[in-house]
Design a protein around this motif. Structure first.
Motif, PDB file in Angstrom:
ATOM      1  N   ILE A   1      61.656  50.044  26.553  1.00 53.13           N
ATOM      2  CA  ILE A   1      61.996  48.739  27.115  1.00 53.13           C
ATOM      3  C   ILE A   1      61.678  48.744  28.609  1.00 53.13           C
ATOM      4  O   ILE A   1      62.099  49.656  29.336  1.00 53.13           O
ATOM      5  CB  ILE A   1      63.495  48.396  26.905  1.00 53.13           C
ATOM      6  CG1 ILE A   1      63.868  48.472  25.427  1.00 53.13           C
ATOM      7  CG2 ILE A   1      63.794  47.003  27.455  1.00 53.13           C
ATOM      8  CD1 ILE A   1      64.438  49.811  24.991  1.00 53.13           C
ATOM      9  N   PHE A   2      60.931  47.736  29.054  1.00 50.37           N
ATOM     10  CA  PHE A   2      60.558  47.621  30.461  1.00 50.37           C
ATOM     11  C   PHE A   2      61.455  46.549  31.084  1.00 50.37           C
ATOM     12  O   PHE A   2      61.118  45.370  31.126  1.00 50.37           O
ATOM     13  CB  PHE A   2      59.072  47.294  30.577  1.00 50.37           C
ATOM     14  CG  PHE A   2      58.224  48.229  29.753  1.00 50.37           C
ATOM     15  CD1 PHE A   2      58.319  49.602  29.930  1.00 50.37           C
ATOM     16  CD2 PHE A   2      57.375  47.743  28.769  1.00 50.37           C
ATOM     17  CE1 PHE A   2      57.565  50.479  29.157  1.00 50.37           C
ATOM     18  CE2 PHE A   2      56.617  48.605  27.989  1.00 50.37           C
ATOM     19  CZ  PHE A   2      56.714  49.979  28.181  1.00 50.37           C
ATOM     20  N   VAL A   3      62.609  47.007  31.544  1.00 51.67           N
ATOM     21  CA  VAL A   3      63.703  46.105  31.899  1.00 51.67           C
ATOM     22  C   VAL A   3      63.313  45.171  33.038  1.00 51.67           C
ATOM     23  O   VAL A   3      62.519  45.531  33.916  1.00 51.67           O
ATOM     24  CB  VAL A   3      64.990  46.886  32.254  1.00 51.67           C
ATOM     25  CG1 VAL A   3      65.493  47.666  31.055  1.00 51.67           C
ATOM     26  CG2 VAL A   3      64.751  47.832  33.416  1.00 51.67           C
ATOM     27  N   ASP A   4      63.870  43.960  33.010  1.00 53.21           N
ATOM     28  CA  ASP A   4      63.570  42.980  34.050  1.00 53.21           C
ATOM     29  C   ASP A   4      64.801  42.552  34.851  1.00 53.21           C
ATOM     30  O   ASP A   4      64.660  41.926  35.898  1.00 53.21           O
ATOM     31  CB  ASP A   4      62.892  41.748  33.457  1.00 53.21           C
ATOM     32  CG  ASP A   4      63.793  40.954  32.522  1.00 53.21           C
ATOM     33  OD1 ASP A   4      64.611  41.582  31.808  1.00 53.21           O
ATOM     34  OD2 ASP A   4      63.679  39.717  32.475  1.00 53.21           O
ATOM     35  N   GLN A   5      66.010  42.883  34.366  1.00 51.09           N
ATOM     36  CA  GLN A   5      67.238  42.513  35.069  1.00 51.09           C
ATOM     37  C   GLN A   5      68.274  43.614  34.897  1.00 51.09           C
ATOM     38  O   GLN A   5      68.191  44.413  33.966  1.00 51.09           O
ATOM     39  CB  GLN A   5      67.805  41.205  34.522  1.00 51.09           C
ATOM     40  CG  GLN A   5      66.967  39.973  34.822  1.00 51.09           C
ATOM     41  CD  GLN A   5      67.010  39.572  36.275  1.00 51.09           C
ATOM     42  OE1 GLN A   5      68.029  39.703  36.957  1.00 51.09           O
ATOM     43  NE2 GLN A   5      65.881  39.071  36.777  1.00 51.09           N
ATOM     44  N   PHE A   6      69.264  43.633  35.809  1.00 47.98           N
ATOM     45  CA  PHE A   6      70.379  44.571  35.623  1.00 47.98           C
ATOM     46  C   PHE A   6      71.710  43.894  35.902  1.00 47.98           C
ATOM     47  O   PHE A   6      71.788  42.883  36.607  1.00 47.98           O
ATOM     48  CB  PHE A   6      70.217  45.840  36.478  1.00 47.98           C
ATOM     49  CG  PHE A   6      70.312  45.657  37.973  1.00 47.98           C
ATOM     50  CD1 PHE A   6      71.518  45.334  38.591  1.00 47.98           C
ATOM     51  CD2 PHE A   6      69.203  45.849  38.787  1.00 47.98           C
ATOM     52  CE1 PHE A   6      71.619  45.187  39.974  1.00 47.98           C
ATOM     53  CE2 PHE A   6      69.281  45.701  40.170  1.00 47.98           C
ATOM     54  CZ  PHE A   6      70.493  45.378  40.755  1.00 47.98           C
TER      55      PHE A   6
ATOM     56  N   GLY B   1      49.942  51.499  20.710  1.00 41.86           N
ATOM     57  CA  GLY B   1      50.640  51.117  19.481  1.00 41.86           C
ATOM     58  C   GLY B   1      52.108  51.488  19.476  1.00 41.86           C
ATOM     59  O   GLY B   1      52.722  51.582  18.410  1.00 41.86           O
ATOM     60  N   TYR B   2      52.700  51.667  20.668  1.00 40.80           N
ATOM     61  CA  TYR B   2      54.114  52.013  20.749  1.00 40.80           C
ATOM     62  C   TYR B   2      54.968  50.752  20.570  1.00 40.80           C
ATOM     63  O   TYR B   2      54.584  49.668  21.014  1.00 40.80           O
ATOM     64  CB  TYR B   2      54.461  52.625  22.101  1.00 40.80           C
ATOM     65  CG  TYR B   2      53.722  53.903  22.434  1.00 40.80           C
ATOM     66  CD1 TYR B   2      53.153  54.694  21.437  1.00 40.80           C
ATOM     67  CD2 TYR B   2      53.589  54.324  23.761  1.00 40.80           C
ATOM     68  CE1 TYR B   2      52.487  55.869  21.758  1.00 40.80           C
ATOM     69  CE2 TYR B   2      52.926  55.491  24.085  1.00 40.80           C
ATOM     70  CZ  TYR B   2      52.370  56.257  23.082  1.00 40.80           C
ATOM     71  OH  TYR B   2      51.704  57.408  23.396  1.00 40.80           O
ATOM     72  N   VAL B   3      56.122  50.906  19.952  1.00 44.20           N
ATOM     73  CA  VAL B   3      57.054  49.782  19.852  1.00 44.20           C
ATOM     74  C   VAL B   3      57.747  49.635  21.198  1.00 44.20           C
ATOM     75  O   VAL B   3      58.432  50.550  21.670  1.00 44.20           O
ATOM     76  CB  VAL B   3      58.094  50.010  18.742  1.00 44.20           C
ATOM     77  CG1 VAL B   3      59.048  48.818  18.669  1.00 44.20           C
ATOM     78  CG2 VAL B   3      57.400  50.217  17.401  1.00 44.20           C
ATOM     79  N   SER B   4      57.548  48.486  21.829  1.00 49.51           N
ATOM     80  CA  SER B   4      58.109  48.281  23.165  1.00 49.51           C
ATOM     81  C   SER B   4      58.572  46.845  23.324  1.00 49.51           C
ATOM     82  O   SER B   4      58.203  45.958  22.544  1.00 49.51           O
ATOM     83  CB  SER B   4      57.075  48.625  24.240  1.00 49.51           C
ATOM     84  OG  SER B   4      55.988  47.726  24.193  1.00 49.51           O
ATOM     85  N   HIS B   5      59.370  46.638  24.363  1.00 53.85           N
ATOM     86  CA  HIS B   5      59.896  45.309  24.686  1.00 53.85           C
ATOM     87  C   HIS B   5      59.577  45.030  26.147  1.00 53.85           C
ATOM     88  O   HIS B   5      59.876  45.860  27.014  1.00 53.85           O
ATOM     89  CB  HIS B   5      61.402  45.263  24.444  1.00 53.85           C
ATOM     90  CG  HIS B   5      61.786  45.628  23.039  1.00 53.85           C
ATOM     91  ND1 HIS B   5      61.973  44.680  22.046  1.00 53.85           N
ATOM     92  CD2 HIS B   5      61.987  46.847  22.451  1.00 53.85           C
ATOM     93  CE1 HIS B   5      62.288  45.301  20.915  1.00 53.85           C
ATOM     94  NE2 HIS B   5      62.301  46.608  21.134  1.00 53.85           N
ATOM     95  N   PRO B   6      58.982  43.878  26.466  1.00 43.44           N
ATOM     96  CA  PRO B   6      58.546  43.606  27.834  1.00 43.44           C
ATOM     97  C   PRO B   6      59.674  43.284  28.803  1.00 43.44           C
ATOM     98  O   PRO B   6      59.450  43.211  30.006  1.00 43.44           O
ATOM     99  CB  PRO B   6      57.616  42.399  27.668  1.00 43.44           C
ATOM    100  CG  PRO B   6      58.133  41.696  26.451  1.00 43.44           C
ATOM    101  CD  PRO B   6      58.620  42.782  25.540  1.00 43.44           C
ATOM    102  N   ALA B   7      60.886  43.076  28.286  1.00 44.28           N
ATOM    103  CA  ALA B   7      62.015  42.727  29.152  1.00 44.28           C
ATOM    104  C   ALA B   7      63.315  43.156  28.488  1.00 44.28           C
ATOM    105  O   ALA B   7      63.375  43.384  27.279  1.00 44.28           O
ATOM    106  CB  ALA B   7      62.033  41.223  29.429  1.00 44.28           C
ATOM    107  N   GLY B   8      64.356  43.251  29.292  1.00 46.35           N
ATOM    108  CA  GLY B   8      65.681  43.599  28.792  1.00 46.35           C
ATOM    109  C   GLY B   8      66.644  43.689  29.955  1.00 46.35           C
ATOM    110  O   GLY B   8      66.234  43.941  31.094  1.00 46.35           O
ATOM    111  N   VAL B   9      67.918  43.482  29.680  1.00 48.18           N
ATOM    112  CA  VAL B   9      68.952  43.539  30.721  1.00 48.18           C
ATOM    113  C   VAL B   9      69.641  44.898  30.650  1.00 48.18           C
ATOM    114  O   VAL B   9      70.241  45.257  29.626  1.00 48.18           O
ATOM    115  CB  VAL B   9      69.984  42.408  30.558  1.00 48.18           C
ATOM    116  CG1 VAL B   9      71.078  42.523  31.616  1.00 48.18           C
ATOM    117  CG2 VAL B   9      69.303  41.054  30.647  1.00 48.18           C
TER     118      VAL B   9
END
Length: 265
Positions: free
Chosen positions: A99-104, A148-156
């Protein structure tokens, strides 16, 4: 040649074996001395920092975040890729996902949060609307998709004090507040990097589900086990992203302090 790129290795990411011609360097800062490993990848000088020290000896609440970021600033770093093992609060962000987090959300209690403590340093109110570098996050997402990795472009990312794990009630609260992941090292690291006008992105690795979601008791061993299984993916992701980084490229992260003020509002 100044070092423009740095990797901060969190739990389970201790070995900068992707770098060649490696040397150790001690950087003296007003906040303490910092040991770095500096090598190169693809012709680019890269610094590697072990956030928790040799042998994982420094717990998250005692990491000297100000010294670490200041040391990287002093050697010329403009781009930081940090890794973080996290627990997932979001069923869609499963163990093993990136996960490539965008907020905290910050729930730490006793850390040194700023370089600006008044006096000669002044008082600065840094904008943190978007605390993570969008350009680095985009590069990480593109690299993950290419492999081909399972990833998420954003997350808190919810940052807790540690070193204990969270209670089930705390996790329920964090979910109600919109948290996706929980960890112990994201703050004030991201905040200090922004104060230092550096691009900063976190590669969060979901190692397990958080308390009350996981069917089993949480252990540090399961975190290390997952990090061991995914370490090659992280290495490849870092290598590809470093190859794409253009150190001299302007970014909105860099002029973070262009509107400095010497007193509060």
């Amino acid at each position: 040649m100044k070092v423009k790129i740095a990797v901060i290795g969190g739990t389970g990411v201790y070995d900068p074996s992707m770098l060649t011609n490696m040397r150790k360097e001690k950087v003296v800062t007003p906040y303490g001395d910092v040991e770095l490993k500096i090598g190169s990848y693809g012709g680019k000088p890269v610094a590697f920092m072990n956030r928790h020290g040799e042998g994982h000896a420094i717990p998250p609440h005692l990491v000297n975040y100000r010294a670490n970021i200041d040391a990287l600033k002093r050697i010329g770093v403009k781009n930081i890729l940090a890794t973080a093992a996290v627990g997932s609060l979001n069923p869609d962000m499963q163990p093993g996902h990136l996960i490539f987090v965008d907020q905290f959300l910050d729930f730490t209690k006793s850390r040194q949060y700023t370089f600006y403590d008044g006096g000669a340093a002044g008082v600065v109110h840094t904008d943190m609307t978007n605390p993570y570098c969008s350009k680095l996050r985009e590069l990480l997402s593109r690299a993950a998709q290419g492999f081909g990795y399972v990833s998420h472009p954003a997350g808190v990312y919810v940052c807790c004090e540690g070193p204990r794990f969270e209670t089930a009630a705390e996790i329920r609260m964090y979910r109600l507040l919109g948290g996706d992941l929980v960890g112990m090292t994201g703050v004030p690291e991201a905040q200090l990097a922004r104060e230092a006008e550096m691009c900063y992105a976190t590669i969060a690795i979901a190692t397990n589900y958080a308390a009350g979601i996981s069917p089993a008791r949480l252990t540090h061993a399961e975190v290390l086990d997952m990090m061991g299984r995914i370490s090659e993916k992280i290495r490849k992701l870092l290598m590809q992203t470093i190859a794409w980084i253009e150190p001299g490229q302007p970014c909105e992260c860099h002029p973070a302090q262009k509107d400095k003020e010497l007193d509060g509002r």
